[in-house]
Write a protein that holds these residues in place. Structure first.
Motif, PDB file in Angstrom:
ATOM      1  N   LEU A 208       0.813  -1.215   0.000  1.00 17.08           N
ATOM      2  CA  LEU A 208       0.000   0.000   0.000  1.00 17.08           C
ATOM      3  C   LEU A 208       0.849   1.268   0.000  1.00 17.08           C
ATOM      4  CD1 LEU A 208      -2.822  -0.984   2.537  1.00 17.08           C
ATOM      5  CD2 LEU A 208      -2.989  -0.811   0.051  1.00 17.08           C
ATOM      6  N   GLN A 209       2.027   1.226   0.617  1.00 19.30           N
ATOM      7  CA  GLN A 209       2.831   2.432   0.740  1.00 19.30           C
ATOM      8  C   GLN A 209       3.818   2.618  -0.405  1.00 19.30           C
ATOM      9  OE1 GLN A 209       2.527   4.704   3.840  1.00 19.30           O
ATOM     10  NE2 GLN A 209       3.036   5.787   1.961  1.00 19.30           N
ATOM     11  N   GLN A 210       4.182   1.550  -1.080  1.00 22.83           N
ATOM     12  CA  GLN A 210       5.223   1.670  -2.091  1.00 22.83           C
ATOM     13  C   GLN A 210       4.848   1.035  -3.429  1.00 22.83           C
ATOM     14  OE1 GLN A 210       9.027   0.507  -0.686  1.00 22.83           O
ATOM     15  NE2 GLN A 210      10.100   1.007  -2.568  1.00 22.83           N
ATOM     16  N   GLU A 211       4.418  -0.211  -3.425  1.00 24.59           N
ATOM     17  CA  GLU A 211       4.195  -0.899  -4.695  1.00 24.59           C
ATOM     18  C   GLU A 211       2.942  -0.398  -5.414  1.00 24.59           C
ATOM     19  OE1 GLU A 211       4.140  -5.021  -3.811  1.00 24.59           O
ATOM     20  OE2 GLU A 211       6.234  -5.086  -3.131  1.00 24.59           O
ATOM     21  N   PRO A 213       1.410   2.650  -5.179  1.00 25.53           N
ATOM     22  CA  PRO A 213       1.675   3.954  -5.817  1.00 25.53           C
ATOM     23  C   PRO A 213       2.576   3.837  -7.041  1.00 25.53           C
ATOM     24  CG  PRO A 213       1.853   4.153  -3.444  1.00 25.53           C
ATOM     25  CD  PRO A 213       1.722   2.697  -3.739  1.00 25.53           C
ATOM     26  N   ALA A 214       3.545   2.894  -6.986  1.00 27.04           N
ATOM     27  CA  ALA A 214       4.405   2.712  -8.155  1.00 27.04           C
ATOM     28  C   ALA A 214       3.606   2.227  -9.357  1.00 27.04           C
ATOM     29  CB  ALA A 214       5.523   1.723  -7.825  1.00 27.04           C
ATOM     30  N   MET A 215       2.688   1.280  -9.138  1.00 27.89           N
ATOM     31  CA  MET A 215       1.861   0.793 -10.241  1.00 27.89           C
ATOM     32  C   MET A 215       0.946   1.883 -10.775  1.00 27.89           C
ATOM     33  SD  MET A 215       0.862  -3.142  -9.242  1.00 27.89           S
ATOM     34  CE  MET A 215       0.122  -2.717  -7.669  1.00 27.89           C
ATOM     35  N   ALA A 222       1.859   5.452 -18.668  1.00 27.56           N
ATOM     36  CA  ALA A 222       1.530   4.746 -19.910  1.00 27.56           C
ATOM     37  C   ALA A 222       0.405   5.452 -20.662  1.00 27.56           C
ATOM     38  CB  ALA A 222       1.137   3.303 -19.601  1.00 27.56           C
ATOM     39  N   VAL A 223      -0.625   5.885 -19.928  1.00 28.95           N
ATOM     40  CA  VAL A 223      -1.715   6.625 -20.574  1.00 28.95           C
ATOM     41  C   VAL A 223      -1.208   7.967 -21.102  1.00 28.95           C
ATOM     42  CG1 VAL A 223      -4.007   7.617 -20.226  1.00 28.95           C
ATOM     43  CG2 VAL A 223      -3.410   5.458 -19.134  1.00 28.95           C
ATOM     44  N   GLY A 224      -0.279   8.582 -20.366  1.00 26.28           N
ATOM     45  CA  GLY A 224       0.290   9.842 -20.838  1.00 26.28           C
ATOM     46  C   GLY A 224       1.063   9.682 -22.136  1.00 26.28           C
ATOM     47  N   VAL A 225       1.810   8.588 -22.267  1.00 23.83           N
ATOM     48  CA  VAL A 225       2.527   8.328 -23.524  1.00 23.83           C
ATOM     49  C   VAL A 225       1.534   8.139 -24.666  1.00 23.83           C
ATOM     50  CG1 VAL A 225       4.048   6.693 -24.698  1.00 23.83           C
ATOM     51  CG2 VAL A 225       4.551   7.389 -22.356  1.00 23.83           C
ATOM     52  N   PHE A 226       0.426   7.450 -24.382  1.00 21.28           N
ATOM     53  CA  PHE A 226      -0.620   7.291 -25.405  1.00 21.28           C
ATOM     54  C   PHE A 226      -1.164   8.657 -25.822  1.00 21.28           C
ATOM     55  CE2 PHE A 226      -5.194   7.005 -26.266  1.00 21.28           C
ATOM     56  CZ  PHE A 226      -5.174   6.195 -27.381  1.00 21.28           C
ATOM     57  N   ALA A 227      -1.402   9.539 -24.830  1.00 21.89           N
ATOM     58  CA  ALA A 227      -1.893  10.880 -25.152  1.00 21.89           C
ATOM     59  C   ALA A 227      -0.871  11.659 -25.980  1.00 21.89           C
ATOM     60  CB  ALA A 227      -2.212  11.641 -23.861  1.00 21.89           C
ATOM     61  N   MET A 252       7.751  11.574 -12.201  1.00 23.78           N
ATOM     62  CA  MET A 252       8.996  12.027 -11.554  1.00 23.78           C
ATOM     63  C   MET A 252       8.769  12.366 -10.089  1.00 23.78           C
ATOM     64  SD  MET A 252      11.009  14.252 -14.446  1.00 23.78           S
ATOM     65  CE  MET A 252       9.600  15.230 -14.935  1.00 23.78           C
ATOM     66  N   ARG A 253       7.564  12.851  -9.791  1.00 19.26           N
ATOM     67  CA  ARG A 253       7.260  13.142  -8.397  1.00 19.26           C
ATOM     68  C   ARG A 253       7.278  11.860  -7.560  1.00 19.26           C
ATOM     69  NH1 ARG A 253       8.063  15.418  -4.082  1.00 19.26           N
ATOM     70  NH2 ARG A 253       6.393  15.327  -2.548  1.00 19.26           N
ATOM     71  N   GLY A 254       6.986  10.716  -8.180  1.00 18.93           N
ATOM     72  CA  GLY A 254       6.963   9.456  -7.454  1.00 18.93           C
ATOM     73  C   GLY A 254       8.241   8.667  -7.562  1.00 18.93           C
ATOM     74  N   LEU A 255       9.365   9.328  -7.823  1.00 17.72           N
ATOM     75  CA  LEU A 255      10.638   8.608  -7.921  1.00 17.72           C
ATOM     76  C   LEU A 255      11.039   7.924  -6.611  1.00 17.72           C
ATOM     77  CD1 LEU A 255      12.872  10.976 -10.088  1.00 17.72           C
ATOM     78  CD2 LEU A 255      11.891   8.790 -10.735  1.00 17.72           C
ATOM     79  N   HIS A 256      10.394   8.348  -5.500  1.00 20.28           N
ATOM     80  CA  HIS A 256      10.692   7.686  -4.228  1.00 20.28           C
ATOM     81  C   HIS A 256      10.388   6.196  -4.279  1.00 20.28           C
ATOM     82  CE1 HIS A 256       9.388  11.869  -3.578  1.00 20.28           C
ATOM     83  NE2 HIS A 256      10.316  11.919  -2.637  1.00 20.28           N
ATOM     84  N   PHE A 257       9.488   5.811  -5.177  1.00 20.23           N
ATOM     85  CA  PHE A 257       9.021   4.429  -5.198  1.00 20.23           C
ATOM     86  C   PHE A 257       9.822   3.562  -6.158  1.00 20.23           C
ATOM     87  CE2 PHE A 257       5.382   7.364  -4.674  1.00 20.23           C
ATOM     88  CZ  PHE A 257       5.182   7.161  -3.330  1.00 20.23           C
ATOM     89  N   TYR A 258      10.709   4.168  -6.938  1.00 23.38           N
ATOM     90  CA  TYR A 258      11.491   3.399  -7.911  1.00 23.38           C
ATOM     91  C   TYR A 258      12.939   3.376  -7.428  1.00 23.38           C
ATOM     92  CZ  TYR A 258       7.318   4.865 -10.372  1.00 23.38           C
ATOM     93  OH  TYR A 258       6.028   5.145 -10.706  1.00 23.38           O
TER      94      TYR A 258
END
Length: 647
Positions: A208-211, A213-215, A222-227, A252-258
């Motif tokens: 719930l805290q990491q995986e 949000p990463a997904m 992925a939807v943004g690349v499609f757009a 990029m804001r969620g780089l904490h999770f990668y």
């Protein structure tokens, strides 16, 4: 016919789907072992002390708490150490780092037949984390600088040498936390017990805290690349480009999770801090596009603030360093900028755009989630709380997913309305065309009737009418015998029959037309002693053969046979047909005496020959005479196709 479920049915399906997901989630939670167990020990009390150090050092392989200075203080967990330190101890040392020791007693831990594990919801520091079990180093986590995900990754230490068969559980757990003097250090309460009993608790917190949000961030990207690819094809639709920028900045804001990304610590901090400002700026431009107002003062403020923060925090310039004192202030500026964009955008879109209001509400929720993260990061909230900012991607994705859904449904509705309108207009147009076609057919029918009536009247006036008038005048003057009157009346009757025969449907068949004429002429020929030889052959259909043309052909042939009967003293008439390259020939020959064609054409008695030529010319045909010692040969040539018909 397309099936459309009713709104009530759709809502019922949605509720059942959510309930099913909740049941599956509850089952998975139970299956993964998130449950209380008598073999677990929840440690909510500890002893701590802090000492200054000249810098970060590697933890020793063994460390006994008895060898540390006797300055232990009893505290309760969860604990926010910097706040406690400020209240209880003031240290004026000039050292830059500190080492915090936390000692926990495991007395009362139930016996277990399997290996043990140590679990904590959160441990927060910017240096090395070391865990000792009965003085033995069992866990070490170290990075050069602030940990990327120490506050988001729960503590999980497996004590493989303790709790197994034949080994005693540890009596004491010692934690060594290195950190800078101004770091916001915190520790949640800890659990110790069998691995199987704690694995589900740790896995759920990790998911719930990491995986999760990463997904969510990866799906949003992925939807943004499609757009973006949609924008490549539709450059005038800037909303797709803004959506891609929104997904990229959120990612990029969620780089904490990668955690596996090969990004240097300073640039990592710069990206995660500035992407928040980029995110707010992109949302502002999105709101501007939705409500249609320029808001130049707010736009300039957002752009200038984002640019200034990005420049002053660049790692190589050393204008403002990413320190625990400065970073909270930067996040506070981001929160104020997001609040301003939310309020101004919401007010501007209040009566202009429903979608703008939805985006404003979404960014407001994201700001609130970010504020809770800021409070948690600065130890105003218990360290056992949740980083709700991890789900801003989910909120943003949901808001813009709703926008995409609304626009998709609206576009489908517009297409359906357009199709319905086009179908209605097409139906109306077809009805108009059908009415116009019926009117044209009626006009054409009336015109045909009128033309045919006019033709019949003209033919009867020129042929039958003139013959009857001549007969009447002759009878009245008494200068005509009864035989002559009878002959004239018979000619008038024949002319009337020809006119009626021309109205019969012959389907462009010239032979059928000639057969009709033969049927009319044979009774007259029998009384004259003239025999008729019929030598016709099969001919192609003449598509242009209408009643008017048929009458012309009948009159031409009748006139030719009448001339033979009146002038040639023939005893035999032969009628034949033949086919050449582009027409057909009707040949009439007799065995009577010939005549001078040119002289006959020039005399007043050649009016019949002139009429034959005129009638042939009117149907695009030709006539010709050939006078021989053995008789006269007459040829009527008719085209297979007329010029207008060929065109």
């Amino acid at each position: 016919m397309n099936y459309r479920p009713a709104p009530f049915f759709a809502h019922v399906v949605l509720v059942l789907s959510i309930a099913l997901l909740a049941i599956i989630g509850a089952y998975l939670v139970g299956a993964t072992g998130v449950r209380q167990s008598d073999a677990l020990l929840h440690m909510t009390h500890a002893d701590w002390q802090v000492e200054d150090s000249p810098g970060f050092r590697a933890p020793p392989p063994r460390q006994d708490s008895g060898a540390l200075p006797r300055g232990w203080t009893h505290v309760e967990l969860p604990l926010a150490l910097p706040i406690a330190l400020l209240r209880q101890a003031e240290n004026t040392s000039t050292t830059t780092t500190r080492t915090t020791w936390i000692r926990l007693s495991t007395r009362g831990l139930p016996a277990s037949s399997g290996p043990l594990a140590l679990y904590g919801a959160r441990i927060k520091t910017d240096g090395t984390i070391a865990v000792y079990a009965d003085g033995q180093l069992v866990h070490r986590a170290q990075q050069s600088g602030p940990l990327w995900n120490s506050t988001r990754t729960p503590l999980w230490v497996q004590l493989d040498d303790h709790g197994a068969a034949g080994s005693a559980p540890p009596a004491e757990i010692l934690l060594r936390l290195e950190h800078t003097r101004s770091a916001q250090v915190a520790l949640s309460s800890l659990w110790i017990g069998p691995v199987d009993a704690l694995r589900g608790r740790h896995g759920m917190r990790q998911w719930l805290q990491q995986e999760l949000p990463a997904m969510l961030g990866a799906a949003f990207m992925a939807v943004g690349v499609f757009a973006l690819f949609v924008w490549f094809r539709r450059r005038d639709e800037t909303g797709y480009l803004l959506f891609f920028n929104l997904s990229a900045t959120s990612f990029m804001r969620g780089l904490h999770f990668y955690v596996s990304l090969p990004v240097l610590n300073d640039w990592f901090a710069w990206l995660t801090v500035n992407s928040l400002f980029w995110l707010v700026m992109v949302v502002h431009f999105f709101l501007r596009q939705l409500h249609g107002r320029q808001l130049l003062w707010l736009t300039r403020g957002v752009v200038v603030t984002t640019t200034a923060i990005g420049i002053v925090t660049i790692p190589g310039l050393a204008i403002v360093q990413n320190t625990p004192q400065v970073t909270p202030l930067i996040y506070a500026v981001a929160a104020m900028m997001g609040t301003a964009v939310c309020l101004v955008g919401g007010i501007s879109a209040w009566r202009r755009s429903t979608e703008g209001r939805l985006v404003a509400v979404g960014i407001g929720i994201c700001v609130l989630l970010g504020v809770t993260d800021w409070l948690l990061q600065n130890n105003f909230i218990s360290p056992e709380g949740w980083y709700l900012g991890a789900y801003t991607n989910a909120v943003t994705f949901s808001v813009f997913g709703v926008l995409m859904y609304r626009r998709y449904v609206h576009a489908i509705g517009e297409v359906e309305e357009l199709n319905a309108s086009l179908a209605h207009r097409l139906q109306a147009r077809e009805a108009e065309l059908e009415l116009s076609h019926r009117r044209l057919r009626e006009v054409e029918r009336l015109k045909t009737i009128s033309d045919e009536r006019q033709r019949l009247m003209q033919d009867m006036h020129d042929g039958l009418g003139s013959s009857l008038i001549s007969a009447i005048r002759s009878v009245e003057s008494g200068g005509m015998s009864d035989d002559r009157v009878s002959q004239i009346l018979k000619s008038c009757l024949d002319d009337l029959k020809l006119t009626l025969d021309s109205l019969e449907p012959i389907e462009a068949d010239l032979l059928l037309l000639l057969a009709t004429l033969r049927y009319r002429l044979e009774p007259r020929l029998e009384g004259t002693g003239v025999s008729l030889r019929w030598e016709v052959r099969e001919l192609p259909a003449l598509e242009w053969l209408d009643p008017s043309s048929a009458l012309h052909i009948l009159r031409i042939v009748q006139e030719s046979i009448s001339n033979i009967l009146r002038h040639t003293r023939a005893t035999e008439i032969r009628v034949g047909t033949s086919l050449d390259d582009d027409g057909v020939r009707v040949t009439i020959e007799d065995n009577g005496q010939g005549f001078d064609v040119d002289k006959a054409m020039a005399s007043s008695s050649g009016r019949g020959l002139q009429n034959q030529r005129r009638r042939a010319r009117s149907i695009h045909g030709t006539v010709g005479w050939e006078s021989l010692p053995t008789g006269t040969r007459f040829v009527l040539w008719l085209p297979l196709r007329r010029q207008a018909q060929a065109a």
